[in-house]
Design a protein around this motif. Structure first.
Motif, PDB file in Angstrom:
ATOM      1  N   ASN A 266     -11.781  52.503  15.213  1.00 11.08           N
ATOM      2  CA  ASN A 266     -13.091  51.887  15.453  1.00 11.08           C
ATOM      3  C   ASN A 266     -13.564  51.136  14.209  1.00 11.08           C
ATOM      4  O   ASN A 266     -14.714  51.243  13.781  1.00 11.08           O
ATOM      5  CB  ASN A 266     -14.121  52.948  15.858  1.00 11.08           C
ATOM      6  N   VAL A 267     -12.659  50.371  13.629  1.00  8.41           N
ATOM      7  CA  VAL A 267     -12.933  49.725  12.340  1.00  8.41           C
ATOM      8  C   VAL A 267     -14.061  48.704  12.454  1.00  8.41           C
ATOM      9  O   VAL A 267     -14.968  48.666  11.617  1.00  8.41           O
ATOM     10  CB  VAL A 267     -11.651  49.061  11.787  1.00  8.41           C
ATOM     11  N   TYR A 268     -14.032  47.884  13.501  1.00  8.89           N
ATOM     12  CA  TYR A 268     -15.077  46.867  13.620  1.00  8.89           C
ATOM     13  C   TYR A 268     -16.441  47.505  13.867  1.00  8.89           C
ATOM     14  O   TYR A 268     -17.454  47.055  13.314  1.00  8.89           O
ATOM     15  CB  TYR A 268     -14.751  45.878  14.741  1.00  8.89           C
ATOM     16  N   GLY A 269     -16.472  48.569  14.659  1.00  9.58           N
ATOM     17  CA  GLY A 269     -17.736  49.272  14.890  1.00  9.58           C
ATOM     18  C   GLY A 269     -18.305  49.833  13.600  1.00  9.58           C
ATOM     19  O   GLY A 269     -19.516  49.744  13.342  1.00  9.58           O
ATOM     20  N   ARG A 270     -17.445  50.391  12.768  1.00  7.45           N
ATOM     21  CA  ARG A 270     -17.892  50.929  11.472  1.00  7.45           C
ATOM     22  C   ARG A 270     -18.302  49.808  10.517  1.00  7.45           C
ATOM     23  O   ARG A 270     -19.236  49.958   9.724  1.00  7.45           O
ATOM     24  CB  ARG A 270     -16.786  51.791  10.866  1.00  7.45           C
ATOM     25  N   LEU A 271     -17.599  48.677  10.612  1.00  6.68           N
ATOM     26  CA  LEU A 271     -17.973  47.521   9.795  1.00  6.68           C
ATOM     27  C   LEU A 271     -19.370  47.035  10.178  1.00  6.68           C
ATOM     28  O   LEU A 271     -20.187  46.692   9.313  1.00  6.68           O
ATOM     29  CB  LEU A 271     -16.956  46.395   9.978  1.00  6.68           C
ATOM     30  N   MET A 272     -19.662  47.034  11.482  1.00  4.08           N
ATOM     31  CA  MET A 272     -20.988  46.615  11.934  1.00  4.08           C
ATOM     32  C   MET A 272     -22.075  47.542  11.403  1.00  4.08           C
ATOM     33  O   MET A 272     -23.189  47.094  11.098  1.00  4.08           O
ATOM     34  CB  MET A 272     -21.036  46.573  13.464  1.00  4.08           C
ATOM     35  N   GLU A 273     -21.767  48.823  11.269  1.00  5.89           N
ATOM     36  CA  GLU A 273     -22.743  49.755  10.696  1.00  5.89           C
ATOM     37  C   GLU A 273     -23.043  49.396   9.242  1.00  5.89           C
ATOM     38  O   GLU A 273     -24.193  49.457   8.793  1.00  5.89           O
ATOM     39  CB  GLU A 273     -22.218  51.194  10.793  1.00  5.89           C
ATOM     40  N   ILE A 274     -22.000  49.029   8.511  1.00  5.01           N
ATOM     41  CA  ILE A 274     -22.196  48.594   7.120  1.00  5.01           C
ATOM     42  C   ILE A 274     -23.061  47.336   7.088  1.00  5.01           C
ATOM     43  O   ILE A 274     -23.965  47.197   6.250  1.00  5.01           O
ATOM     44  CB  ILE A 274     -20.833  48.351   6.437  1.00  5.01           C
ATOM     45  N   PHE A 275     -22.802  46.417   8.014  1.00  2.98           N
ATOM     46  CA  PHE A 275     -23.607  45.194   8.087  1.00  2.98           C
ATOM     47  C   PHE A 275     -25.077  45.520   8.392  1.00  2.98           C
ATOM     48  O   PHE A 275     -25.992  44.896   7.844  1.00  2.98           O
ATOM     49  CB  PHE A 275     -23.057  44.259   9.164  1.00  2.98           C
ATOM     50  N   ARG A 276     -25.304  46.493   9.267  1.00  3.00           N
ATOM     51  CA  ARG A 276     -26.686  46.852   9.623  1.00  3.00           C
ATOM     52  C   ARG A 276     -27.416  47.473   8.430  1.00  3.00           C
ATOM     53  O   ARG A 276     -28.604  47.210   8.212  1.00  3.00           O
ATOM     54  CB  ARG A 276     -26.690  47.817  10.814  1.00  3.00           C
ATOM     55  N   HIS A 277     -26.714  48.282   7.665  1.00  2.00           N
ATOM     56  CA  HIS A 277     -27.321  48.843   6.449  1.00  2.00           C
ATOM     57  C   HIS A 277     -27.651  47.724   5.459  1.00  2.00           C
ATOM     58  O   HIS A 277     -28.681  47.770   4.775  1.00  2.00           O
ATOM     59  CB  HIS A 277     -26.377  49.859   5.805  1.00  2.00           C
ATOM     60  N   ALA A 278     -26.772  46.731   5.399  1.00  2.00           N
ATOM     61  CA  ALA A 278     -27.023  45.588   4.513  1.00  2.00           C
ATOM     62  C   ALA A 278     -28.251  44.809   4.974  1.00  2.00           C
ATOM     63  O   ALA A 278     -29.021  44.298   4.148  1.00  2.00           O
ATOM     64  CB  ALA A 278     -25.797  44.678   4.471  1.00  2.00           C
ATOM     65  N   ASP A 279     -28.448  44.726   6.280  1.00  2.00           N
ATOM     66  CA  ASP A 279     -29.630  44.051   6.824  1.00  2.00           C
ATOM     67  C   ASP A 279     -30.900  44.758   6.358  1.00  2.00           C
ATOM     68  O   ASP A 279     -31.879  44.121   5.946  1.00  2.00           O
ATOM     69  CB  ASP A 279     -29.552  44.043   8.354  1.00  2.00           C
ATOM     70  N   GLU A 280     -30.877  46.088   6.388  1.00  2.83           N
ATOM     71  CA  GLU A 280     -32.038  46.864   5.944  1.00  2.83           C
ATOM     72  C   GLU A 280     -32.286  46.662   4.449  1.00  2.83           C
ATOM     73  O   GLU A 280     -33.434  46.599   4.003  1.00  2.83           O
ATOM     74  CB  GLU A 280     -31.810  48.355   6.227  1.00  2.83           C
ATOM     75  N   ARG A 281     -31.202  46.551   3.693  1.00  2.00           N
ATOM     76  CA  ARG A 281     -31.343  46.460   2.241  1.00  2.00           C
ATOM     77  C   ARG A 281     -31.745  45.064   1.773  1.00  2.00           C
ATOM     78  O   ARG A 281     -32.596  44.916   0.899  1.00  2.00           O
ATOM     79  CB  ARG A 281     -30.029  46.867   1.571  1.00  2.00           C
ATOM     80  N   TYR A 282     -31.115  44.037   2.341  1.00  2.00           N
ATOM     81  CA  TYR A 282     -31.300  42.688   1.810  1.00  2.00           C
ATOM     82  C   TYR A 282     -32.310  41.856   2.595  1.00  2.00           C
ATOM     83  O   TYR A 282     -32.839  40.877   2.068  1.00  2.00           O
ATOM     84  CB  TYR A 282     -29.954  41.954   1.758  1.00  2.00           C
ATOM     85  N   ASP A 283     -32.536  42.217   3.868  1.00  2.00           N
ATOM     86  CA  ASP A 283     -33.521  41.506   4.684  1.00  2.00           C
ATOM     87  C   ASP A 283     -33.319  39.992   4.588  1.00  2.00           C
ATOM     88  O   ASP A 283     -34.241  39.230   4.294  1.00  2.00           O
ATOM     89  CB  ASP A 283     -34.943  41.885   4.230  1.00  2.00           C
ATOM     90  N   SER A 284     -32.071  39.563   4.817  1.00  2.00           N
ATOM     91  CA  SER A 284     -31.741  38.139   4.680  1.00  2.00           C
ATOM     92  C   SER A 284     -31.153  37.606   5.977  1.00  2.00           C
ATOM     93  O   SER A 284     -30.744  38.367   6.856  1.00  2.00           O
ATOM     94  CB  SER A 284     -30.729  37.941   3.547  1.00  2.00           C
TER      95      SER A 284
END
Length: 467
Positions: A266-284
């Motif tokens: 489930n690599v892409y699903g886990r990658l999307m979770e990392i992206f979502r955390h980045a959204d919370e952090r960077y708000d960009s």
């Protein structure tokens, strides 16, 4: 006839050689560490070549001649070259230091480490030394993890030969030689050496390969996607991975956050979770999932993402993202954005130049010296003599910004101007109190992250058809 400065330099290096020879047994012990080697021998070695290693002239951080990096090891990986030698703030070469107990002539890791840094920074030559040994590498040659340490090494000598080889060392790496162009002439004479390649061209090849593999896989697994959605998804995935990987090497993100995806499913699903955390952090906009309803819904095979991730980590990757200049990255992206994905009648992926690129005869990236000249004569004139408060009213817009070369140049000019203004004696105390600048351990001043962010958001604006 040798200049007096050159004679004096040779005399100082002979003194260092004598001291090393007298106590070599002590210096060769594993307990004599790299920090002491740098202070006792490597710093004075380069000071004898005319470099202000300790910044005794008190230059501002962006103009100091030698940047000495404290080593930070994360997951067994060093995070910065030991020395960056610069003229006018522009890097000329790196020096990687080791302790004398390391056999740098035969050890693979130190050579690969140095070459990765310098190759990524697009520097032509760099030095690996423990004072006992002195190696010069042609760092335009792309490094590979299994390279013998002799690969790309163009000069080697031991400390006992410094006097004999001094003409080459001084005439290539002294500050005087750099200023008089000897370094550049030597580099130019070796320009067409077999195996040399430019980092921007090689990295572009890599992300072009990612684009094609991602596009083929996404088109295969998500047949309902439109051509626009396919291009969008591929571009976003690549942009986000590169952003986070650079952030890791620059210690903004924890090192290895993406690397763990090479294990498990489930690599892409886990990658999307990392992206979502980045959204919370960077708000960009890069990670904005309110406007992106495409990438969360697609399917991507594990092996595709794993291959991409593997290619950007040590030891597989020859790139060290902490030293990748924004100008180099901008050049890469100008070329990358000049192509588009299309689908054939049989739903097969093809990568073509965009119509506007074909019409223009290719993609053109504005060289930094032209950007600097234009920025100095536009932004520079607009803010001359103004206070930071007055500069707040100035908005800088590039309505067709591409990869942002002019905006980056304008932003850096603003940062330099603000730092100069804040660190003036009459403004210094208030600037420190208000958190506009901080004083570094070396005594110089830097603009705080909060102030950099304020200037960026308030003054810099850009839009592009590909953004």
């Amino acid at each position: 006839m040798k200049s007096q400065e050159k004679k004096d330099a040779l005399g100082k290096i002979r003194e260092l050689v004598d001291r090393f020879k007298q106590n070599i047994d002590q210096y060769k012990k594993s307990t004599y560490d790299e920090a002491n080697t740098r202070v006792d021998f490597i710093d004075p070695f380069f000071e004898s070549l005319g470099w202000d290693v300790a910044n005794r002239n008190g230059y501002a951080e962006q103009y100091r001649e030698v940047v000495r990096e404290d080593k930070i090891v994360i997951v067994g990986k060093q995070k910065a070259p030991d020395y960056s030698f610069r003229i006018g703030g522009i890097r000329k070469f790196f020096v990687e230091a080791k302790k004398p107990s390391i056999d740098i002539k035969r050890a693979m890791s130190p050579a690969y480490q140095l070459r990765r840094y310098a190759y990524t920074a697009k520097l032509p030559l760099s030095i690996l030394t423990d004072f006992e040994e002195f190696s010069v590498y042609d760092t335009r040659i792309k490094p590979h993890p299994n390279d013998n340490p002799s690969v790309a090494r163009i000069f080697y000598c031991k400390y006992t030969d410094y006097a004999k080889k001094f003409d080459f060392i001084y005439d290539t790496f002294s500050k005087d030689a750099i200023l008089k162009g000897s370094f550049d002439r030597y580099v130019e004479s070796k320009k067409n050496k077999k195996g040399t390649s430019e980092v921007d061209k090689e990295f572009l090849k890599l992300i072009d390969k990612w684009r094609e593999k991602l596009a083929r896989n996404i088109a295969l697994r998500n047949s309902n996607l439109s051509l626009y959605e396919l291009n969008y998804a591929v571009q976003k995935i690549i942009d986000r991975i590169i952003f986070l990987r650079i952030a890791e090497d620059r210690q903004i993100e924890d090192y290895g956050k993406l690397q763990v995806l090479q294990n498990g499913t489930n690599v892409y699903g886990r990658l999307m979770e990392i992206f979502r955390h980045a959204d919370e952090r960077y708000d960009s906009g890069l990670f904005n999932f309110e406007s992106d309803n495409i990438t969360p819904e697609i399917t991507v095979d594990d092996n595709i993402i794993k291959e991409i991730i593997k290619s950007v980590y040590y030891p597989e990757s020859p790139y060290e993202f902490s030293v990748l200049d924004v100008e180099i990255l901008g050049n890469i992206y100008e070329q990358f954005l000049g192509k588009t994905i299309r689908l054939t009648a049989h739903h097969r992926v093809k990568i073509d130049d965009k119509p506007e690129v074909k019409k223009a005869g290719g993609v053109y990236y504005t060289p930094k010296y032209i950007v600097d000249y234009i920025v100095k004569n536009t932004v520079g004139e607009a803010i001359k003599g103004k206070t930071p408060k007055q500069i707040e009213k100035i908005k800088i817009l590039d309505p067709a910004c591409g990869s942002g070369s002019f905006l980056l140049g304008a932003y850096q000019y603003l940062l330099n101007y603000h730092l100069y203004w804040y660190s003036k004696q009459e403004n210094l105390e208030k600037s420190l109190q208000r958190g506009k600048i901080i004083q570094t351990s070396s005594g110089s001043y830097q603009i705080t992250v909060a102030e950099k962010q304020r200037i960026l958001i308030n003054n810099i604006f850009g839009v592009d058809i590909d953004s």
